[in-house]
Design a protein around this motif. Structure first.
Motif, mmCIF file in Angstrom:
data_model
loop_
_atom_site.group_PDB
_atom_site.id
_atom_site.type_symbol
_atom_site.label_atom_id
_atom_site.label_comp_id
_atom_site.label_asym_id
_atom_site.label_seq_id
_atom_site.Cartn_x
_atom_site.Cartn_y
_atom_site.Cartn_z
ATOM 1 N N TYR A 1 -13.685 7.089 -8.320
ATOM 2 C CA TYR A 1 -12.524 6.603 -7.564
ATOM 3 C C TYR A 1 -11.908 7.732 -6.756
ATOM 4 C CZ TYR A 1 -12.381 2.107 -10.046
ATOM 5 O OH TYR A 1 -12.653 0.875 -10.540
ATOM 6 N N PHE B 1 -11.208 7.895 -2.824
ATOM 7 C CA PHE B 1 -9.854 8.193 -2.356
ATOM 8 C C PHE B 1 -9.891 9.303 -1.296
ATOM 9 C CE2 PHE B 1 -5.887 10.733 -3.402
ATOM 10 C CZ PHE B 1 -5.026 9.902 -2.712
ATOM 11 N N LEU C 1 -8.974 9.207 2.791
ATOM 12 C CA LEU C 1 -7.996 10.089 3.451
ATOM 13 C C LEU C 1 -8.649 10.835 4.615
ATOM 14 C CD1 LEU C 1 -5.971 11.617 0.469
ATOM 15 C CD2 LEU C 1 -5.289 9.804 2.044
ATOM 16 N N VAL D 1 -14.110 0.661 0.485
ATOM 17 C CA VAL D 1 -13.136 0.016 -0.405
ATOM 18 C C VAL D 1 -13.772 -1.191 -1.088
ATOM 19 C CG1 VAL D 1 -10.967 -1.267 -0.482
ATOM 20 C CG2 VAL D 1 -11.109 0.823 0.861
ATOM 21 N N PHE E 1 -13.826 0.368 -4.722
ATOM 22 C CA PHE E 1 -12.540 -0.051 -5.284
ATOM 23 C C PHE E 1 -12.616 -1.510 -5.746
ATOM 24 C CE2 PHE E 1 -9.140 2.995 -3.309
ATOM 25 C CZ PHE E 1 -9.619 4.009 -4.105
ATOM 26 N N MET E 2 -13.336 -2.335 -4.999
ATOM 27 C CA MET E 2 -13.404 -3.757 -5.345
ATOM 28 C C MET E 2 -14.673 -4.097 -6.122
ATOM 29 S SD MET E 2 -11.911 -5.175 -1.729
ATOM 30 C CE MET E 2 -11.052 -6.687 -2.133
ATOM 31 N N THR F 1 -0.437 5.024 6.027
ATOM 32 C CA THR F 1 -1.838 4.768 5.686
ATOM 33 C C THR F 1 -2.212 5.540 4.424
ATOM 34 O OG1 THR F 1 -2.278 4.555 8.049
ATOM 35 C CG2 THR F 1 -4.186 4.752 6.609
ATOM 36 N N ALA F 2 -1.839 6.838 4.403
ATOM 37 C CA ALA F 2 -2.142 7.663 3.224
ATOM 38 C C ALA F 2 -1.422 7.129 1.982
ATOM 39 C CB ALA F 2 -1.742 9.111 3.491
ATOM 40 N N ILE G 1 -3.282 4.045 0.777
ATOM 41 C CA ILE G 1 -4.551 4.407 0.139
ATOM 42 C C ILE G 1 -4.279 4.947 -1.260
ATOM 43 C CG2 ILE G 1 -6.473 6.041 0.242
ATOM 44 C CD1 ILE G 1 -6.333 5.798 3.305
ATOM 45 N N THR G 2 -3.200 5.751 -1.390
ATOM 46 C CA THR G 2 -2.839 6.310 -2.703
ATOM 47 C C THR G 2 -2.469 5.193 -3.673
ATOM 48 O OG1 THR G 2 -1.976 8.204 -1.498
ATOM 49 C CG2 THR G 2 -1.436 8.060 -3.828
ATOM 50 N N GLY H 1 -3.547 2.145 -3.572
ATOM 51 C CA GLY H 1 -4.796 1.478 -3.938
ATOM 52 C C GLY H 1 -5.603 2.294 -4.938
ATOM 53 N N PHE H 2 -5.567 3.633 -4.788
ATOM 54 C CA PHE H 2 -6.261 4.528 -5.717
ATOM 55 C C PHE H 2 -5.710 4.352 -7.126
ATOM 56 C CE2 PHE H 2 -6.224 9.015 -7.462
ATOM 57 C CZ PHE H 2 -7.549 9.019 -7.856
ATOM 58 N N ALA I 1 -6.870 1.134 -8.596
ATOM 59 C CA ALA I 1 -8.254 1.238 -9.085
ATOM 60 C C ALA I 1 -8.283 1.941 -10.435
ATOM 61 C CB ALA I 1 -9.110 1.983 -8.059
ATOM 62 N N LEU I 2 -7.461 3.017 -10.569
ATOM 63 C CA LEU I 2 -7.393 3.723 -11.842
ATOM 64 C C LEU I 2 -6.812 2.814 -12.936
ATOM 65 C CD1 LEU I 2 -6.196 7.305 -10.825
ATOM 66 C CD2 LEU I 2 -8.480 6.572 -11.491
ATOM 67 N N VAL J 1 -7.288 -0.409 -13.170
ATOM 68 C CA VAL J 1 -8.395 -1.252 -13.634
ATOM 69 C C VAL J 1 -9.244 -0.481 -14.644
ATOM 70 C CG1 VAL J 1 -10.489 -2.475 -12.920
ATOM 71 C CG2 VAL J 1 -8.429 -2.612 -11.508
ATOM 72 N N LEU K 1 -8.272 -6.725 -6.730
ATOM 73 C CA LEU K 1 -8.995 -7.205 -5.547
ATOM 74 C C LEU K 1 -8.012 -7.577 -4.437
ATOM 75 C CD1 LEU K 1 -11.833 -9.455 -7.066
ATOM 76 C CD2 LEU K 1 -11.995 -7.124 -6.217
ATOM 77 N N HIS L 1 -6.371 -4.364 -2.969
ATOM 78 C CA HIS L 1 -7.299 -3.635 -2.107
ATOM 79 C C HIS L 1 -7.529 -4.392 -0.807
ATOM 80 C CE1 HIS L 1 -7.902 -0.714 -5.140
ATOM 81 N NE2 HIS L 1 -8.509 -1.532 -5.964
ATOM 82 N N PHE L 2 -7.533 -5.724 -0.883
ATOM 83 C CA PHE L 2 -7.703 -6.505 0.343
ATOM 84 C C PHE L 2 -6.544 -6.226 1.310
ATOM 85 C CE2 PHE L 2 -6.625 -10.100 2.968
ATOM 86 C CZ PHE L 2 -7.807 -10.289 3.663
ATOM 87 N N ILE M 1 -7.127 -3.071 3.018
ATOM 88 C CA ILE M 1 -8.145 -3.153 4.070
ATOM 89 C C ILE M 1 -7.527 -3.682 5.360
ATOM 90 C CG2 ILE M 1 -10.228 -4.408 4.787
ATOM 91 C CD1 ILE M 1 -11.174 -4.193 1.885
ATOM 92 N N LEU N 1 -5.957 -0.871 6.989
ATOM 93 C CA LEU N 1 -6.921 0.085 7.537
ATOM 94 C C LEU N 1 -7.334 -0.322 8.955
ATOM 95 C CD1 LEU N 1 -9.277 0.888 4.511
ATOM 96 C CD2 LEU N 1 -7.378 2.222 5.417
#
Lengths: 112, 248
Positions: free
Chosen positions: A27, A31, A35, A68, A72-73, B87-88, B91-92, B94-95, B98-99, B101, B224, B227-228, B231, B234
């Motif tokens: 992950y 990440f 970035l 992603v 991620f997904m 944006t950053a 992303i953070t 979302g990171f 993910a962690l 999960v 999910l 994260h969508f 996206i 993004l």
């Protein structure tokens, strides 16, 4: 009948993917990649590339989106059913854009 | 054996006992089957979301081609530092989701709660920065409508802007850009607000230990969704903020 296993509930479906656990290290790679992609897209926008500016911007965004979706997904670790479902959604979107755009481009004379 | 279904002896029920676990409801055969059904359903929902945002992306594509000059100057009104930071930040967020999960999968309750809190925190920072950006547009009368002001686009040099002055009719088309800007970032922000609401609910359940004994599906499927939404942003960031940042 003898050739087939009686499995109406689809328990032994070889397509079932195991529950794969993505590690925090993986992950972290994703990440960092995202970035870097964000910095790249800002840098690329500042360079004069003519018609390629939006193409580069979309290419970077699509790459980030694919990363992603795959990691991620977890789509990379899913069954073919899930992979096909995801792909079909994006394909359908592209088909709709293409059809709608060709309609506009062939009708709204003067604006193109 | 002309009727296999009727004749086949039903030994299945005796084969195994269905425990009343949330990760194995009685109408599923295996945990794997239930998990895949849930993931499949979640992705079907996300496909409808692609179509929902897709319509706005198509409108953007069309009007950007028609009124490119207006889109360029209107886009240059947006702040790259704020948009890039956001944006950053996203992303953070979302990171950490993910962690989260991962924490649920390895059954670490404390870490799961921590990661969910961090996901919420970064999501809230994103909305805060978005508010600052919206507020600036409001003050400059760049919100489409009756009080919309085109003076900066008709006479950019008087406002210290290094832009090509637009004729008034093209300058009015900047309203289309800002309409799409508010529609797309607004719907994106609404998805985040709904997501943060759901995160608080998941946080309470995680605190209770619901997801620390092998039942990961709600965390995974919410991931999910989160994260969508990432996206979507993004794509929004380069398309709205970076149309033409290299004036010749």
């Amino acid at each position: 009948m003898s050739e087939h296993i009686h499995d109406p509930a689809n328990i032994t479906n070889p397509e079932h993917a195991d529950h794969h656990i993505v590690s925090p290290l993986q992950y972290t790679y994703v990440f960092v990649a995202l970035l870097v992609g964000t910095i790249l897209t800002v840098v690329a926008a500042k360079i004069e590339l003519g018609i390629f500016n939006p193409i580069v911007a979309l290419a970077i965004a699509c790459t980030k989106a694919v990363i992603v979706i795959l990691f991620f997904m977890h789509v990379y670790y899913q069954s073919k059913l899930i992979k096909l479902t995801v792909a079909s959604g994006f394909l359908t979107f592209l088909v709709l854009v293409t059809l709608a755009l060709s309609d506009y481009m062939s009708r709204a004379w003067g604006l193109w | 054996m002309d009727n296999a279904i009727a004749v086949a002896p039903d030994t299945h029920a005796e084969d195994h006992h269905h425990a009343a676990l949330p990760q194995l409801r009685h109408h599923f055969e295996t945990e794997e089957q239930q998990r895949e059904a849930g993931t499949f359903g979640m992705w079907l929902f996300l496909l409808t979301e692609i179509m929902f945002f897709g319509g706005m992306f198509f409108a953007y594509l069309l009007y950007r081609n028609w009124y490119y000059d207006a889109f360029v100057v209107a886009s240059n009104q947006l702040s790259i530092p704020l948009g890039g930071t956001n944006t950053a930040v996203l992303i953070t967020s979302g990171f950490f989701m993910a962690l989260g999960v991962w924490a649920a999968e390895v059954r670490k309750k404390g870490l799961l709660v921590l990661f969910l809190v961090l996901t919420i925190a970064f999501g809230a920072v994103f909305l805060g920065i978005k508010y600052v950006e919206y507020h600036e547009k409001w003050e400059k009368h760049h919100v489409p409508g009756a009080s919309y002001d085109i003076k900066e686009f008709v006479n950019p040099h008087a406002y210290g802007l290094n832009e090509k002055p637009l004729p008034p009719d093209m300058a009015q088309k900047t309203q289309i850009f800002f309409s799409l800007y508010f529609a797309m970032t607004g719907m994106h922000a609404l998805h985040m607000i709904i997501g943060i609401g759901l995160l608080f609910w998941l946080l309470a359940r995680a605190q209770r230990g619901d997801f620390s004994s092998g039942y990961v599906a709600p965390i995974e499927n919410f991931g999910l969704y989160w994260h969508f939404v990432d996206i979507v942003w993004l794509f929004l960031f380069p398309l709205l903020y970076l149309i033409n940042r290299h004036p010749v």
